[in-house]
Design a protein around this motif. Sequence first.
Motif, short mmCIF file in Angstrom:
data_model
loop_
_atom_site.label_atom_id
_atom_site.label_comp_id
_atom_site.label_asym_id
_atom_site.label_seq_id
_atom_site.Cartn_x
_atom_site.Cartn_y
_atom_site.Cartn_z
N LEU A 108 1.08 -0.97 -0.17
CA LEU A 108 0.21 0.41 0.33
C LEU A 108 0.71 1.48 0.06
N VAL A 109 -0.04 2.15 -1.11
CA VAL A 109 1.24 3.79 -1.20
C VAL A 109 0.18 4.28 0.01
N VAL A 110 0.81 5.04 0.81
CA VAL A 110 0.22 5.51 1.82
C VAL A 110 1.37 6.58 2.09
N SER A 111 0.53 7.96 2.96
CA SER A 111 0.64 9.33 3.49
C SER A 111 1.57 8.83 4.57
N LYS A 112 2.81 9.20 5.08
CA LYS A 112 3.41 9.28 6.26
C LYS A 112 2.76 8.67 8.18
N GLU A 113 2.08 9.64 7.48
CA GLU A 113 1.05 9.43 8.66
C GLU A 113 0.08 8.86 8.89
N VAL A 114 -0.23 7.84 7.50
CA VAL A 114 -0.92 6.75 7.73
C VAL A 114 -0.03 6.08 7.59
N SER A 115 0.92 5.41 7.12
CA SER A 115 1.96 3.79 7.59
C SER A 115 2.40 4.00 8.86
N GLU A 116 2.57 4.77 9.68
CA GLU A 116 3.15 5.23 10.91
C GLU A 116 1.58 4.81 11.96
N LYS A 117 0.46 5.16 11.53
CA LYS A 117 -0.61 4.48 12.40
C LYS A 117 -0.65 2.51 12.29
N VAL A 118 -1.45 2.14 10.59
CA VAL A 118 -1.48 1.36 10.13
C VAL A 118 -0.25 0.10 10.65
N VAL A 119 0.74 0.78 11.08
CA VAL A 119 1.99 -0.16 10.90
C VAL A 119 1.19 -0.41 12.22
N LYS A 120 1.24 0.38 13.59
CA LYS A 120 1.36 -0.14 14.95
C LYS A 120 -0.38 -0.66 14.87
N GLU A 121 -1.35 -0.62 14.64
CA GLU A 121 -2.43 -0.83 14.43
C GLU A 121 -2.84 -2.23 14.17
N GLU A 122 -2.45 -2.62 12.53
CA GLU A 122 -2.50 -3.90 11.59
C GLU A 122 -1.88 -4.78 12.01
N GLY A 123 -0.26 -4.99 13.02
CA GLY A 123 0.13 -6.04 13.66
C GLY A 123 1.26 -5.79 13.06
N GLU A 124 1.60 -7.89 13.14
CA GLU A 124 2.77 -8.43 12.71
C GLU A 124 2.51 -8.47 11.71
N MET A 125 1.88 -8.11 10.37
CA MET A 125 2.01 -8.80 9.29
C MET A 125 1.78 -7.68 8.54
N VAL A 126 2.41 -6.58 8.67
CA VAL A 126 2.17 -5.17 8.32
C VAL A 126 3.50 -4.35 8.33
N TYR A 127 4.51 -4.03 7.57
CA TYR A 127 5.83 -4.12 7.47
C TYR A 127 5.86 -2.26 6.66
N ARG A 128 6.47 -1.45 7.32
CA ARG A 128 6.45 0.04 6.66
C ARG A 128 8.14 -0.66 5.34
N VAL A 129 8.27 -0.46 4.87
CA VAL A 129 9.10 -0.97 3.63
C VAL A 129 10.11 -0.29 3.03
N GLY A 130 9.28 0.85 2.79
CA GLY A 130 10.02 2.22 1.79
C GLY A 130 9.67 3.43 1.88
N GLU A 131 10.01 4.49 0.90
CA GLU A 131 9.06 5.33 1.16
C GLU A 131 9.75 5.56 -0.52
N VAL A 132 8.55 6.73 -0.01
CA VAL A 132 8.44 7.85 -2.18
C VAL A 132 9.23 9.20 -1.99
N PHE A 133 9.83 9.18 -3.00
CA PHE A 133 10.65 10.59 -2.97
C PHE A 133 10.45 10.56 -4.41
N LEU A 134 10.49 11.80 -5.06
CA LEU A 134 11.03 12.41 -6.41
C LEU A 134 11.99 11.86 -6.79
N GLY A 135 11.35 11.60 -8.49
CA GLY A 135 12.72 10.89 -9.05
C GLY A 135 12.10 9.54 -9.47
N GLU A 136 12.67 8.52 -10.49
CA GLU A 136 11.94 8.12 -11.43
C GLU A 136 12.80 6.64 -11.41
#
Length: 142
Positions: A108-136
């Motif tokens: 899931l590509v989400v905002s930083k705020e949502v990523s922190e919330k989802v990782v905290k609430e959804e448990g061990e099957m959810v990981y923050r695997v990276g971040e989006v930046f300007l570039g290609e």
Amino acid sequence: MKGKLGKNLWGEELVILAEASMEPTVIYVKQVLDIISKASNKGIKGIAHIPGGGFIDTICRVFGIGLGALVYNDSCSVPPVFKWIQKAGGIEDGEMKRTFNMGIRMVLVVSKEVSEKVVKEEGEMVYRVGEVFLGEKVESTP
């Protein structure tokens, strides 16, 4: 380790190659719909299903023009079958991520705020695997 069906794989746990290749696919529809339905999760920008192809190439398709990603190398554990494939084939890390999903089947590509919330609430099957930046391009941390 001989790499034949029925022989144990090396790694943190012993896995039989035949069993690893027959492991059922996890269906994430319910979990993803639950995440999307929460009013506070309106920062979801995209979703990528990564069935078996390369993790890196698949997530590139989710981004718009001018966006890239930094993928964290050790964001989650890699299933033993991928470690076996890599060692048996002498495959570099970058090539593994371009060719296999490395056990990450949904992104899931989400905002930083949502990523922190989802990782905290959804448990061990959810990981923050990276971040989006300007570039290609998609890069990995060293």
